[in-house]
Design a protein around this motif. Structure first.
Motif, short mmCIF file in Angstrom:
data_model
loop_
_atom_site.label_atom_id
_atom_site.label_comp_id
_atom_site.label_asym_id
_atom_site.label_seq_id
_atom_site.Cartn_x
_atom_site.Cartn_y
_atom_site.Cartn_z
N MET A 287 46.03 48.42 41.98
CA MET A 287 46.37 49.03 43.26
C MET A 287 46.53 50.55 43.12
O MET A 287 46.02 51.32 43.94
CB MET A 287 47.67 48.41 43.79
CG MET A 287 48.13 48.96 45.13
SD MET A 287 46.92 48.74 46.46
CE MET A 287 46.79 46.97 46.49
N GLU A 288 47.20 50.98 42.07
CA GLU A 288 47.38 52.41 41.87
C GLU A 288 46.04 53.09 41.60
O GLU A 288 45.80 54.23 42.06
CB GLU A 288 48.38 52.67 40.75
CG GLU A 288 49.81 52.31 41.15
CD GLU A 288 50.83 52.59 40.07
OE1 GLU A 288 50.45 53.10 38.99
OE2 GLU A 288 52.03 52.30 40.30
N ARG B 182 32.93 54.70 42.72
CA ARG B 182 33.62 53.61 42.04
C ARG B 182 35.10 53.95 41.91
O ARG B 182 35.51 55.09 41.88
CB ARG B 182 33.00 53.37 40.66
CG ARG B 182 31.54 52.90 40.76
CD ARG B 182 30.90 52.85 39.39
NE ARG B 182 31.50 51.82 38.56
CZ ARG B 182 31.12 50.54 38.56
NH1 ARG B 182 30.17 50.15 39.37
NH2 ARG B 182 31.68 49.67 37.76
N LEU B 183 35.92 52.91 41.82
CA LEU B 183 37.36 53.08 41.78
C LEU B 183 37.85 53.40 40.38
O LEU B 183 37.22 53.04 39.38
CB LEU B 183 38.05 51.80 42.27
CG LEU B 183 37.66 51.31 43.66
CD1 LEU B 183 38.39 50.00 43.98
CD2 LEU B 183 37.99 52.36 44.71
N ALA B 184 39.01 54.05 40.31
CA ALA B 184 39.62 54.41 39.02
C ALA B 184 40.40 53.22 38.48
O ALA B 184 41.62 53.24 38.31
CB ALA B 184 40.54 55.62 39.21
N VAL B 185 39.66 52.13 38.22
CA VAL B 185 40.26 50.90 37.71
C VAL B 185 39.46 50.42 36.51
O VAL B 185 38.30 50.80 36.32
CB VAL B 185 40.32 49.79 38.78
CG1 VAL B 185 41.16 50.23 39.97
CG2 VAL B 185 38.91 49.39 39.24
N ASP B 186 40.08 49.55 35.71
CA ASP B 186 39.40 48.93 34.59
C ASP B 186 38.58 47.74 35.11
O ASP B 186 39.13 46.82 35.72
CB ASP B 186 40.43 48.46 33.57
CG ASP B 186 39.81 47.91 32.30
OD1 ASP B 186 39.15 46.85 32.41
OD2 ASP B 186 40.00 48.49 31.23
N SER B 187 37.29 47.76 34.85
CA SER B 187 36.41 46.71 35.39
C SER B 187 36.79 45.33 34.87
O SER B 187 36.72 44.34 35.61
CB SER B 187 34.95 47.01 35.04
OG SER B 187 34.53 48.21 35.66
N ASP B 188 37.22 45.25 33.62
CA ASP B 188 37.60 43.96 33.06
C ASP B 188 38.87 43.43 33.73
O ASP B 188 38.99 42.22 34.00
CB ASP B 188 37.82 44.07 31.55
CG ASP B 188 36.52 44.30 30.79
OD1 ASP B 188 35.45 43.96 31.33
OD2 ASP B 188 36.57 44.84 29.67
N THR C 204 44.42 55.96 43.83
CA THR C 204 44.08 57.23 43.21
C THR C 204 42.72 57.71 43.69
O THR C 204 42.52 58.89 44.02
CB THR C 204 44.07 57.09 41.67
OG1 THR C 204 45.40 56.79 41.23
CG2 THR C 204 43.59 58.36 41.00
N THR C 205 41.75 56.79 43.74
CA THR C 205 40.42 57.15 44.23
C THR C 205 40.46 57.54 45.70
O THR C 205 39.84 58.53 46.12
CB THR C 205 39.45 55.98 44.02
OG1 THR C 205 39.43 55.62 42.63
CG2 THR C 205 38.04 56.36 44.45
N LEU C 206 41.21 56.77 46.49
CA LEU C 206 41.33 57.11 47.91
C LEU C 206 41.95 58.49 48.11
O LEU C 206 41.48 59.27 48.93
CB LEU C 206 42.19 56.05 48.62
CG LEU C 206 41.51 54.72 48.93
CD1 LEU C 206 42.54 53.66 49.31
CD2 LEU C 206 40.48 54.89 50.05
#
Length: 406
Positions: free
Chosen positions: A92-93, A10-16, A97-99
């Motif tokens: 995007m950041e 999963r990506l380092a993003v806020d799901s909401d 970050t995950t990539l």
């Protein structure tokens, strides 16, 4: 580009925040890569759809996803247009970050190049060596690497202690590339600040690289290290003035990047130089001679869409130029995007051509840009580019004649 971590991570993003996009498409006309390609995957809506697929485990974290993310110039014009206030820059950041953590998205040589930005003496030496190599014909200018200065004017602070809050005294953030390649801008800005009645302090040790390019590249841990160094280099409660739009946006974002009360307090002290000047125009001397010709304002994306302080540039410039004109492209990105020109030269070149065409339609003799990446990118395309405060300094007669060195 092979995956070294979990392919379905999963990506380092806020799901909401990721779910906030309603796919209305109002952002599309404002996205430079969509305007050039017409490809849904090259639009904010398409990129968010790709993020959702990877974040939910329905698509792999592979080279296809990396390519979709990497083509974004991160101008964040979509944020200005979005009725749902989707924080696309943060998404995007987080994806990058995950990539960067789980794939070979940022190879060792790019990481090494970004690492030089945080070692200022080394950056200055390499820049001087590069300028000599260009002069001897050993190296050539290329997208992302413009003609380098062979010498830098001297620049000394007029205040050697931290400025007090509530006074006109202020820190002037110098940065890395800005100081190495465009120090005359700092000389002009400091001269104008002093003409307005301020004493100017310079950051202490570690106050060079703001970490903006690292954050954009997904190297978030390194960006946080640099943020901590920058905060320590400018202690106290005095104002922090920044003459680079990208750096200013980064410093104003430390509260989110670090998530601490100290970082939020630091960010609240940061002002773009035009924000700082707009309340002090009455303290500046009148123009000895207004800058001749038609001056077109090019809004750096991080001043227009992130700081949303671009209107101050017009207020500051108006008393000091003969004719101030607007470009007719609604602030479309010029394609500089930090290191974007070196990684995606064709797309960056197409966006620059469109910006230069807008300047030609405006019959501008000078393009005023408040960001080093934009200025260098447009100048490499043949435009005469000046920082807005350089034009103010020229009009009131300050900032010239500093000694060599650096």
């Amino acid at each position: 580009m092979s995956v070294t971590g979990g392919a379905l991570g999963r990506l380092a993003v806020d799901s909401d925040e990721l779910a906030a996009c309603v796919a209305c498409g109002l952002c599309l006309p404002h996205c430079p890569t969509w305007r050039v390609t017409g490809d849904e995957a090259a639009s904010p809506r398409g990129r968010i759809a790709a993020m959702r697929a990877v974040h939910g485990g329905d698509a792999p974290l592979d080279h296809v996803f990396a390519g979709i993310m990497d083509l974004c110039v991160q101008c964040r014009a979509c944020e200005t247009a979005c009725p749902s206030a989707v924080p696309f820059g943060r998404l995007m950041e987080g994806a990058r970050t995950t990539l960067a953590a789980e794939t070979r998205y940022q190879p060792w040589w790019r990481r090494a190049a970004y690492g030089v930005l945080g070692r200022h003496r080394l950056l200055l030496r390499l820049s001087t060596a590069g300028a000599l190599a260009q002069r001897l014909g050993v190296a050539r200018t290329r997208p992302g690497i413009p003609a380098l200065p062979r010498a830098r004017p001297g620049l000394a602070p007029s205040l050697t202690s931290p400025p007090d809050a509530g006074t006109d005294d202020a820190w002037l953030f110098l940065g890395c590339v800005m100081d190495a390649w465009m120090r005359p801008v700092h000389v002009a800005v400091q001269g104008v600040m002093e003409a307005a009645g301020a004493r100017v302090a310079h950051p202490g040790r570690g106050g060079d690289c703001c970490g903006a390019l690292h954050a954009h590249a997904g190297l978030t841990a390194r960006a946080r290290v640099y943020a901590g160094r920058v905060m320590a280099s400018m202690p106290g409660e005095g104002a922090i003035v920044v003459d680079s739009a990208g750096c200013g946006a980064a410093l104003k974002g430390y509260g989110h990047l670090l998530g601490t009360p100290q970082a939020r307090a630091f960010s609240a002290r940061v002002q773009d130089v035009h924000e700082w000047l707009v309340g002090r125009l009455g303290s500046l001397p009148p123009a000895r001679r207004r800058v001749a010709g038609r001056v077109a304002v090019q809004d750096p994306c991080h001043l227009r869409h992130v700081q949303r302080a671009h209107h101050h540039v017009r207020t500051v410039l108006s008393p000091y130029v003969e004719e101030l004109v607007e470009l007719d492209d609604d602030g479309m990105c010029c394609g500089a995007g930090g290191a974007y020109g070196a990684v995606h030269p064709d797309m960056a070149g197409e966006l620059r051509t469109r910006k230069l065409d807008a300047a030609a339609r405006a019959r501008a003799s000078v393009v005023a840009s408040a960001n080093p990446g934009c200025a260098l990118h447009l100048a490499a395309g043949g435009a005469r580019v000046r920082h807005p405060v350089e034009l103010v300094a020229e009009a009131i007669g300050v900032g010239e004649g500093a000694g060599g060195g650096g």
